[in-house]
Design a protein around this motif. Structure first.
Motif, PDB file in Angstrom:
ATOM      1  N   THR A   1      41.020  33.098  39.767  1.00 23.02           N
ATOM      2  CA  THR A   1      40.255  33.774  38.720  1.00 23.02           C
ATOM      3  C   THR A   1      38.849  34.091  39.193  1.00 23.02           C
ATOM      4  O   THR A   1      38.327  35.191  38.962  1.00 23.02           O
ATOM      5  CB  THR A   1      40.201  32.903  37.455  1.00 23.02           C
ATOM      6  OG1 THR A   1      41.530  32.625  37.001  1.00 23.02           O
ATOM      7  CG2 THR A   1      39.441  33.610  36.338  1.00 23.02           C
ATOM      8  N   VAL A   2      38.218  33.155  39.881  1.00 25.84           N
ATOM      9  CA  VAL A   2      36.863  33.373  40.393  1.00 25.84           C
ATOM     10  C   VAL A   2      36.859  34.482  41.444  1.00 25.84           C
ATOM     11  O   VAL A   2      36.011  35.384  41.412  1.00 25.84           O
ATOM     12  CB  VAL A   2      36.295  32.069  40.978  1.00 25.84           C
ATOM     13  CG1 VAL A   2      35.011  32.336  41.757  1.00 25.84           C
ATOM     14  CG2 VAL A   2      36.030  31.056  39.873  1.00 25.84           C
ATOM     15  N   VAL A   3      37.784  34.433  42.377  1.00 27.23           N
ATOM     16  CA  VAL A   3      37.823  35.424  43.457  1.00 27.23           C
ATOM     17  C   VAL A   3      38.044  36.827  42.900  1.00 27.23           C
ATOM     18  O   VAL A   3      37.339  37.783  43.276  1.00 27.23           O
ATOM     19  CB  VAL A   3      38.929  35.066  44.469  1.00 27.23           C
ATOM     20  CG1 VAL A   3      39.150  36.217  45.454  1.00 27.23           C
ATOM     21  CG2 VAL A   3      38.557  33.800  45.234  1.00 27.23           C
ATOM     22  N   LEU A   4      39.003  36.980  41.988  1.00 21.72           N
ATOM     23  CA  LEU A   4      39.274  38.304  41.424  1.00 21.72           C
ATOM     24  C   LEU A   4      38.103  38.807  40.590  1.00 21.72           C
ATOM     25  O   LEU A   4      37.780  40.004  40.613  1.00 21.72           O
ATOM     26  CB  LEU A   4      40.549  38.254  40.579  1.00 21.72           C
ATOM     27  CG  LEU A   4      41.855  38.049  41.348  1.00 21.72           C
ATOM     28  CD1 LEU A   4      43.028  37.951  40.389  1.00 21.72           C
ATOM     29  CD2 LEU A   4      42.081  39.172  42.350  1.00 21.72           C
ATOM     30  N   THR A   5      37.455  37.910  39.859  1.00 20.77           N
ATOM     31  CA  THR A   5      36.318  38.322  39.035  1.00 20.77           C
ATOM     32  C   THR A   5      35.169  38.824  39.888  1.00 20.77           C
ATOM     33  O   THR A   5      34.542  39.852  39.580  1.00 20.77           O
ATOM     34  CB  THR A   5      35.847  37.153  38.154  1.00 20.77           C
ATOM     35  OG1 THR A   5      36.917  36.728  37.302  1.00 20.77           O
ATOM     36  CG2 THR A   5      34.667  37.568  37.283  1.00 20.77           C
ATOM     37  N   LEU A   6      34.882  38.131  40.973  1.00 24.72           N
ATOM     38  CA  LEU A   6      33.742  38.505  41.809  1.00 24.72           C
ATOM     39  C   LEU A   6      34.019  39.715  42.698  1.00 24.72           C
ATOM     40  O   LEU A   6      33.083  40.402  43.121  1.00 24.72           O
ATOM     41  CB  LEU A   6      33.328  37.318  42.682  1.00 24.72           C
ATOM     42  CG  LEU A   6      32.775  36.097  41.928  1.00 24.72           C
ATOM     43  CD1 LEU A   6      32.438  34.983  42.912  1.00 24.72           C
ATOM     44  CD2 LEU A   6      31.560  36.457  41.083  1.00 24.72           C
ATOM     45  N   THR A   7      35.288  39.983  42.999  1.00 22.83           N
ATOM     46  CA  THR A   7      35.606  41.082  43.916  1.00 22.83           C
ATOM     47  C   THR A   7      35.889  42.395  43.184  1.00 22.83           C
ATOM     48  O   THR A   7      35.318  43.439  43.536  1.00 22.83           O
ATOM     49  CB  THR A   7      36.811  40.715  44.795  1.00 22.83           C
ATOM     50  OG1 THR A   7      37.914  40.307  43.967  1.00 22.83           O
ATOM     51  CG2 THR A   7      36.445  39.589  45.754  1.00 22.83           C
ATOM     52  N   ILE A   8      36.737  42.371  42.186  1.00 21.40           N
ATOM     53  CA  ILE A   8      37.094  43.617  41.487  1.00 21.40           C
ATOM     54  C   ILE A   8      36.710  43.585  40.019  1.00 21.40           C
ATOM     55  O   ILE A   8      37.052  44.505  39.264  1.00 21.40           O
ATOM     56  CB  ILE A   8      38.605  43.910  41.623  1.00 21.40           C
ATOM     57  CG1 ILE A   8      39.440  42.792  40.974  1.00 21.40           C
ATOM     58  CG2 ILE A   8      38.997  44.089  43.072  1.00 21.40           C
ATOM     59  CD1 ILE A   8      40.935  43.107  40.941  1.00 21.40           C
ATOM     60  N   GLY A   9      36.003  42.555  39.607  1.00 22.49           N
ATOM     61  CA  GLY A   9      35.637  42.432  38.202  1.00 22.49           C
ATOM     62  C   GLY A   9      34.775  43.575  37.700  1.00 22.49           C
ATOM     63  O   GLY A   9      34.957  44.068  36.581  1.00 22.49           O
TER      64      GLY A   9
END
Length: 279
Positions: A240-248
């Motif tokens: 969740t953190v990785v996706l939020t920071l990359t494509i959020g």
């Protein structure tokens, strides 16, 4: 001088009827999750007995939240249609991770959607998405209404985060990533409480003992979570953190653009521009 009109997407506010419906459904959920902790040793503790009743109460209350939100904000059918589209996308994302090591990308979408849609529609989106994904994956069972409640709370919390009209950019993404990590662990913990009572009466030191004092059972419960689900919750939080920071950022822009077109609560502002005089 010309005047141009711009529409800024805003999270759907909570009106008095929406708040009442959410408080009622949340109170029922807390009771459904927590009553085994207060039950005596002779009580039947299998949630398979109370799950149908919880599900029967959950569906009309979800409709009540939608109706109350529409009544409080004056949204049109496009907003409800968008809710259905997001629920379908979330349900399709869930099988991608297949639950492997807790890698479930739908949680990322629930965080961002709850942020944009607001707490009321966020709660409904989380619940409906979990219901649709259960039908899609064959995961229908006594745990399903509890999953619907937990995911609803998960998405609703994102809608309650501060600064929906002002906070943008990296600061907003950092806040959403932090919330997603904490809420991922909270989701796993709450769902553990639903399943933990099934092992009541076993000799294990981390099993639930009906009739024991609440604080003693809570100590066993924390040990149970650490031993059985910490790794899964960690994987869910990390993804969740990785996706939020990359494509959020991209997803947030798309969601906000869609909410403007769907006639969610959009604030109309007028801007003036000076036109050069003709020579």
């Amino acid at each position: 001088m010309t005047r141009t009109m711009t529409r800024q997407a805003r999270a759907v506010r909570l009106g008095p009827r929406s708040i009442a419906a959410l408080l009622l459904i949340s109170a029922i959920g807390v009771i459904a999750f927590g009553w085994p902790l207060l039950a005596d040793s002779d009580s039947g503790l299998a949630h398979s007995a109370d799950a149908p009743w919880l599900f029967a109460a959950l569906l009309p209350l979800l409709v009540a939240v939608v109706v109350a939100t529409i009544a409080d904000t004056g949204m049109d059918a496009k907003a409800v249609a968008m809710l259905g589209v997001l629920a379908a996308v979330g349900a399709a994302l869930r099988p991608l991770g297949a639950g492997t090591a807790g890698l479930e990308p739908m949680f990322f979408l629930m965080v961002l959607s709850g942020r944009v849609l607001g707490p009321g529609f966020g709660f409904v989106l989380g619940s409906v998405t979990m219901f649709a994904s259960a039908l899609l994956t064959g995961g229908v069972g006594p745990w399903m209404p509890f999953q619907m409640l937990s995911m609803g709370w998960f998405a609703m919390g994102a809608g309650l985060l501060p600064g929906p009209d002002r906070l943008r950019g990296r600061a907003e993404l950092a806040m959403l990533a932090l919330y997603g990590a904490v809420a991922a662990f909270a989701y796993g913990t709450v769902m553990n409480l639903q399943g933990w009572t099934y092992i009541g009466g076993l000799s294990s030191g981390i099993s639930f003992q009906p009739g024991d004092p609440v604080h003693e059972n809570l100590v066993r419960f924390l040990a149970y979570c650490a031993a059985t689900s910490f790794g899964w919750d960690l994987g869910r939080a990390a993804l969740t953190v990785v996706l939020t920071l990359t494509i959020g950022s991209t997803v947030l822009k798309a969601l906000r653009r869609a909410t403007r077109r769907a006639a969610f609560e959009a604030q109309v502002t007028f801007e003036t521009a000076d036109r050069a005089p003709r020579g």
